[in-house]
Design an enzyme around this catalytic site. Structure first.
Site, PDB file in Angstrom:
ATOM      1  N   HIS A   4       7.036   2.055  86.443  1.00  0.00           N
ATOM      2  CA  HIS A   4       7.010   0.591  86.584  1.00  0.00           C
ATOM      3  C   HIS A   4       7.492   0.218  87.994  1.00  0.00           C
ATOM      4  CE1 HIS A   4       7.507  -3.576  85.435  1.00  0.00           C
ATOM      5  NE2 HIS A   4       7.227  -3.327  84.187  1.00  0.00           N
ATOM      6  N   TYR A  34      14.325   0.477  76.791  1.00  0.00           N
ATOM      7  CA  TYR A  34      12.906   0.732  76.572  1.00  0.00           C
ATOM      8  C   TYR A  34      12.420  -0.047  75.348  1.00  0.00           C
ATOM      9  CZ  TYR A  34       8.886   3.338  78.136  1.00  0.00           C
ATOM     10  OH  TYR A  34       7.685   3.657  78.706  1.00  0.00           O
ATOM     11  N   GLY A  58       8.010   4.626  83.057  1.00  0.00           N
ATOM     12  CA  GLY A  58       6.892   4.185  82.213  1.00  0.00           C
ATOM     13  C   GLY A  58       5.615   4.960  82.468  1.00  0.00           C
TER      14      GLY A  58
END
Ligand code: YXS
Length: 259
Positions: free
Chosen positions: A64, A138, A108
């Protein structure tokens, strides 16, 4: 500026991450291009897709884009987060997606690689699940997807240590289907892609969708859902959530307070 490169040849669609300056971080701009490429592959009736970085890449994807993580008070991995959209694009793409992995896979991006249908890695491939490094809770859908893909005890070790797992170990624990020498991985991957491209696209598309739907089939009571949401809100409203992002941007180790 293109953040990915895409190509269609003989029914095989290839998406190559092309943002080495930011280690192929999954920014909303890169994800938008990636989803656009998948949409184009659908229109062109592509039979199989390959997701990769440049040959010899040191980093497949750094995960991410930390600079895009929402600041306090908002869920960092909500349903419409770009990373979640990317993962849905892969899982709902009506043909197999092969992840051809060279280099480090972070955060991610590990879930993105795991959601591809056939992960193939080179010896340089490593996998690190890093929310604990950044202070991010998460999301439940992501945790369930990772639990579905690898042993629970291995998933917990990855979540709790944030340490990279090497390619050999990734093979042992089922993160990779194949471990192939760097100078052979491209030929190996495209050979498998050609095999898939010659088979029934409808049969494969329906089998892929059945696997996706059956894999999601876990009941969640409203009470459990609310409890999970409450737990997550506690984290993303915390000092530590802020500190994790700021420390990353300032290139220093975070000072966790546990609150
Ligand atoms: O300083 P400049 O402008 O050159 O930019 C640097 C880094 O800031 C940038 N970059 C990133 N930018 C945004 N988001 C990222 N995830 C990210 N990763 C890197 O890229 C430029 C080059 O980075 P640099 O100098 O560190 O490269 P390197 O070759 O020395 O090291 C490569 C990595 C991947 C080992 C290193 O960049 C790194 O550790 N990146 C962060 C990996 C990570 O923790 N990713 C998780 C992101 S958060 C996420 O995915 C989920 C929310 S969660 O955490 O829940 O899993």
């Amino acid at each position: 500026m293109g953040l990915i490169r895409q190509e269609i040849r003989d029914g095989i669609g290839t998406i190559t991450f092309d943002h080495d300056a930011k280690r192929n971080a999954l920014s909303s701009a890169l994800i938008e291009e990636m989803i656009g490429a998948f949409d184009g592959f659908i229109k062109q009736h592509v039979r199989v897709a390959i997701l990769r970085a440049h040959p010899g890449a040191k980093v497949w994807s750094a995960g991410h884009d930390v600079s895009e993580l929402p600041r306090s008070g908002r869920d960092p991995l909500a349903y419409n987060d770009p990373l979640e959209q990317a993962i849905r694009a892969v899982r709902e793409f009506p043909a197999p997606v092969i992840a051809m992995i060279e280099g480090g896979v972070w955060g991610g991006a590990v879930e993105l690689a795991l959601c591809c249908d056939i992960p193939i890695g080179a010896p340089s491939a490593t996998f690190a699940i890093t929310p604990a490094r950044i202070g991010v809770p998460y999301n439940p859908a992501g945790i369930l997807r990772i639990m579905n893909e690898i042993d629970l005890s291995v998933a917990k070790e990855m979540f709790f240590t944030a340490r990279p797992l090497g390619a050999e170990r990734a093979m042992q624990v089922g993160i990779l289907n194949h471990l192939v020498e760097a100078d052979e991985i491209e030929a190996f991957t495209f050979d498998m892609a050609r095999t898939i491209a010659e088979l029934s696209p409808l049969s494969i598309a329906v089998m892929k969708e059945q696997v996706r739907l059956l894999g999601n089939a876990r009941p969640l009571s409203p009470e459990t859902f609310e409890r999970i949401q409450g737990l997550r809100r506690k984290v993303y409203d915390s000092h530590d959530y802020q500190e994790g992002i700021v420390a990353f941007m300032e290139k220093r180790k975070p000072k966790w307070l546990g609150k």
